[in-house]
Design a protein around this motif. Structure first.
Motif, PDB file in Angstrom:
ATOM      1  N   GLU A 151     -10.234  -0.105   6.575  1.00 26.21           N
ATOM      2  CA  GLU A 151      -9.159   0.448   6.936  1.00 26.21           C
ATOM      3  C   GLU A 151      -8.771   0.732   8.417  1.00 26.21           C
ATOM      4  O   GLU A 151      -9.921   0.877   9.171  1.00 26.21           O
ATOM      5  CB  GLU A 151      -8.942   1.670   6.198  1.00 26.21           C
ATOM      6  CG  GLU A 151      -9.884   2.768   6.217  1.00 26.21           C
ATOM      7  CD  GLU A 151      -9.738   4.061   5.578  1.00 26.21           C
ATOM      8  OE1 GLU A 151      -9.050   3.778   4.377  1.00 26.21           O
ATOM      9  OE2 GLU A 151     -10.113   4.994   5.698  1.00 26.21           O
TER      10      GLU A 151
ATOM     11  N   PHE B 287       0.735  -1.269  -0.057  1.00 26.19           N
ATOM     12  CA  PHE B 287      -0.040  -0.053   0.132  1.00 26.19           C
ATOM     13  C   PHE B 287       1.017   1.047   0.005  1.00 26.19           C
ATOM     14  O   PHE B 287       2.104   1.367   0.248  1.00 26.19           O
ATOM     15  CB  PHE B 287      -0.988  -0.035   1.212  1.00 26.19           C
ATOM     16  CG  PHE B 287      -1.802  -1.133   1.407  1.00 26.19           C
ATOM     17  CD1 PHE B 287      -3.145  -1.348   0.851  1.00 26.19           C
ATOM     18  CD2 PHE B 287      -1.432  -2.272   2.109  1.00 26.19           C
ATOM     19  CE1 PHE B 287      -3.558  -2.151   1.030  1.00 26.19           C
ATOM     20  CE2 PHE B 287      -2.207  -3.442   2.112  1.00 26.19           C
ATOM     21  CZ  PHE B 287      -3.457  -3.586   1.709  1.00 26.19           C
TER      22      PHE B 287
ATOM     23  N   LYS C  20      -6.245  -2.321   6.208  1.00 25.59           N
ATOM     24  CA  LYS C  20      -5.406  -1.552   5.500  1.00 25.59           C
ATOM     25  C   LYS C  20      -5.150  -0.326   6.199  1.00 25.59           C
ATOM     26  O   LYS C  20      -5.695   0.342   6.761  1.00 25.59           O
ATOM     27  CB  LYS C  20      -5.750  -1.205   3.967  1.00 25.59           C
ATOM     28  CG  LYS C  20      -6.761  -0.084   3.841  1.00 25.59           C
ATOM     29  CD  LYS C  20      -7.285  -0.004   2.481  1.00 25.59           C
ATOM     30  CE  LYS C  20      -8.058   1.179   2.066  1.00 25.59           C
ATOM     31  NZ  LYS C  20      -8.183   1.558   0.939  1.00 25.59           N
TER      32      LYS C  20
ATOM     33  N   THR D 258      -4.116   0.872  -2.714  1.00 21.50           N
ATOM     34  CA  THR D 258      -3.639  -0.476  -2.739  1.00 21.50           C
ATOM     35  C   THR D 258      -2.634  -0.486  -4.099  1.00 21.50           C
ATOM     36  O   THR D 258      -3.190  -0.230  -5.290  1.00 21.50           O
ATOM     37  CB  THR D 258      -4.775  -1.637  -2.625  1.00 21.50           C
ATOM     38  OG1 THR D 258      -5.497  -1.367  -1.492  1.00 21.50           O
ATOM     39  CG2 THR D 258      -4.150  -2.792  -3.163  1.00 21.50           C
TER      40      THR D 258
ATOM     41  N   SER E 251      -4.973   4.765   2.386  1.00 19.74           N
ATOM     42  CA  SER E 251      -3.926   4.552   1.592  1.00 19.74           C
ATOM     43  C   SER E 251      -4.422   3.974   0.247  1.00 19.74           C
ATOM     44  O   SER E 251      -5.766   3.650   0.106  1.00 19.74           O
ATOM     45  CB  SER E 251      -3.188   3.261   2.385  1.00 19.74           C
ATOM     46  OG  SER E 251      -4.242   2.276   2.566  1.00 19.74           O
TER      47      SER E 251
ATOM     48  N   THR F  56       0.906   5.234   1.204  1.00 21.82           N
ATOM     49  CA  THR F  56       0.105   6.071   1.973  1.00 21.82           C
ATOM     50  C   THR F  56       0.950   7.509   2.275  1.00 21.82           C
ATOM     51  O   THR F  56       2.074   7.420   2.043  1.00 21.82           O
ATOM     52  CB  THR F  56      -0.137   5.682   3.335  1.00 21.82           C
ATOM     53  OG1 THR F  56      -0.968   6.414   4.263  1.00 21.82           O
ATOM     54  CG2 THR F  56       0.899   5.100   4.183  1.00 21.82           C
TER      55      THR F  56
END
Length: 415
Positions: free
Chosen positions: A261, A211, A240, A246, A244, A213
C-alpha cells in the motif's frame, strides 16, 4: 465529431512523420538518382500532410469548444491535446524557416505521443469549476502552452544534435556518460509510450479494481469531516491506497491482491492510484525499452544516429536555439505574468508557492540560464543541446508529474 477530427489528425501526423523519414533516408539511399530532389519532394509531402493534420486538429479544438461552451483547456485531456496542437504549429513555423526534414522525424512523434497520453484521461465534457470561470483561462493557458510547444521543438533540435555528435562507439568515461544521457532521454519517451499502451490495453480488456478509503474534507462550516471515498483503478493495483479496503479486484497474472500500500506520508487526492501509475509507467517503459534494445541489438541512440547523417550540426544547433528564443518570452507572459494576474483575481494573491507555480518558475529560470549561457558565455553545440533536452524534461515533469503526483491548487487539471 470532435473526437473523430482528433483521430484523423493523429493518423495524419503519423503519415507526415513517415513522409519526413522517407525524405531523410532517401537522401543517402544509393537507389535514388537525385537524392536532393527526392528529399525535397518527400519533405513537401510531409509538410502538406502536417498542415492537413493541423487543420483537422484545429477543427477538433473549435468543435470541442462549441460542445463544451468554454475553451477546451480545463483538464488534462483538453490541455494535452491543445499542447500537441501547439507543438505542431511551432514545428510548422520553424520548418518553414529552416526546411529541415529531420526536425519532423523528432518533433511530430512528440505530438503523437502527447495526443496518445491525453487520450488516457476522461474525455467527458466537464463544467468549469469556479476558479476556472474567467477569461484569463483563454489567455494564460494558451500562451503558456504555445511557449512550451516551442521548447518542445528546441528539445527535438537538441536531441537531433546529440544523436549526431555523441560518439556511441567510444568507451571513454566522458563519452559513456553522454551515451547514458541520450539513452535516458529516449527511455523517458519510451516510458510515456508504454504507459499510454498499457492504459489502452487494460481499458480494452475491461480491467478494473476498486478500493474504499477514508478521506478528510472541510465542510461548509469549516469543520473537518471524514467521508468514505471509492477509488477506481484501470491498471492492476501493485500499490493500493493507504489504509484502504479492497471492494473489487480482477486477478492479473496470478495477483489477486495488491503487493503493498501507499506510504502514509503520501498525501493528496488518489495518492495511491497516482503512485501505482508511476510504478506501471516505469515497469512498462523498462519492458518496452528492453524489447526495442533486443530488436536493435544496440543502444537506441546508436540505432537512431544514422538518421542524422548529412545534416549540418550548426543548422540543428541554430534550430534549437531559435525555437527556445521564440518560446521564452511567450512562456514568460503566459506561465508567469498572466498566471499571477489570474491568481490575484481568483485567490487574492499573486504568488502562493503552489507546486505548479514553483515548477513553472523553475522552468522559467532554467531557460533564462540557457539563454544567458548561450549569449554571454558562448555555450553552443553539445552544452547548448544538453540544456535544451534537460529543459524540456523539466517541462514535462511540470505538466505530468506535478499535476498527477503532487497535490496542489492545480490538481483539478489531473482529474
Amino acid at each position: 465529431m470532435s473526437s473523430t477530427l482528433l483521430l484523423i489528425a493523429f493518423i495524419i501526423y503519423g503519415l507526415a512523420m513517415m513522409g519526413f523519414v522517407i525524405a531523410i533516408t532517401g537522401r543517402w539511399s544509393v537507389q535514388v538518382q537525385d537524392p536532393d530532389a527526392y528529399a525535397r519532394r518527400w519533405g513537401r509531402i510531409g509538410l502538406i500532410l502536417t498542415i492537413i493534420g493541423f487543420l483537422s486538429h484545429l477543427g477538433f479544438f473549435f468543435t470541442r469548444w462549441a460542445e463544451a461552451g468554454h475553451i477546451p483547456t480545463s483538464n488534462m485531456y483538453e490541455f494535452m491535446t491543445f499542447l500537441a496542437m501547439m507543438i505542431v504549429l511551432a514545428f510548422i513555423v520553424v520548418y518553414l524557416i529552416y526546411r529541415t526534414s529531420l526536425l519532423g522525424v523528432f518533433a511530430l512523434p512528440l505530438a503523437v505521443i502527447i495526443i496518445g497520453y491525453a487520450s488516457v484521461f476522461p474525455r467527458e465534457i466537464q463544467p468549469l469549476i469556479p476558479a476556472l470561470q474567467s477569461y484569463w483561462l483563454k489567455i494564460h493557458v494558451t500562451t503558456a502552452a504555445l511557449g512550451e510547444a516551442f521548447f518542445a521543438v528546441g528539445f527535438a533540435g537538441g536531441l537531433m544534435y546529440l544523436l549526431q555528435a555523441v560518439d556511441f562507439s567510444s568507451k571513454e568515461k566522458k563519452h559513456r556518460r553522454e551515451q547514458r544521457g541520450v539513452e535516458f532521454t529516449i527511455f523517458t519517451l519510451v516510458m510515456i509510450t508504454a504507459f499510454v499502451a498499457s492504459i489502452f490495453s487494460f481499458n480494452a480488456a475491461g480491467y478494473s479494481a476498486k478500493f474504499e478509503t477514508d478521506v478528510k474534507v472541510i465542510g461548509t462550516d469549516n469543520t473537518e469531516q471524514t467521508v468514505r471515498q471509492e477509488v477506481k483503478y484501470v491498471l492492476p493495483p501493485i500499490v493500493k491506497p493507504f489504509e484502504s479496503k479492497t471492494t473489487e479486484m480482477q486477478p492479473f497474472l496470478g495477483m489477486t491482491s495488491p503487493l503493498f500500500e501507499a506510504p502514509s506520508w503520501m498525501h493528496g487526492a488518489n495518492a495511491g492510484r497516482k503512485l501505482n501509475t508511476v510504478v506501471w509507467s516505469v515497469l512498462g517503459g523498462a519492458i518496452l525499452y528492453g524489447i526495442l534494445r533486443l530488436i536493435a541489438r544496440k543502444p537506441l541512440g546508436a540505432a537512431l544516429q544514422p538518421l542524422t547523417r548529412g545534416v549540418d550540426p550548426d543548422d540543428v544547433d541554430e534550430i534549437a536555439y531559435r525555437a527556445i528564443a521564440i518560446g521564452y518570452p511567450i512562456f514568460t507572459l503566459g506561465a508567469l505574468i498572466f498566471a499571477m494576474i489570474w491568481a490575484h483575481e481568483a485567490w487574492g494573491r499573486f504568488w502562493g508557492w503552489d507546486p505548479k507555480e514553483v515548477w513553472a518558475l523553475i522552468v522559467w529560470l532554467f531557460y533564462a540560464a540557457y539563454l544567458h549561457l548561450r549569449l554571454s558565455r558562448g555555450w553552443q553545440g553539445k552544452p547548448s543541446a544538453w540544456l535544451s533536452v534537460i529543459g524540456f524534461l523539466v517541462v514535462m515533469f511540470t505538466l505530468v508529474g506535478v499535476n498527477l503526483v503532487i497535490a496542489g491548487l492545480h490538481s483539478y487539471s489531473g482529474t
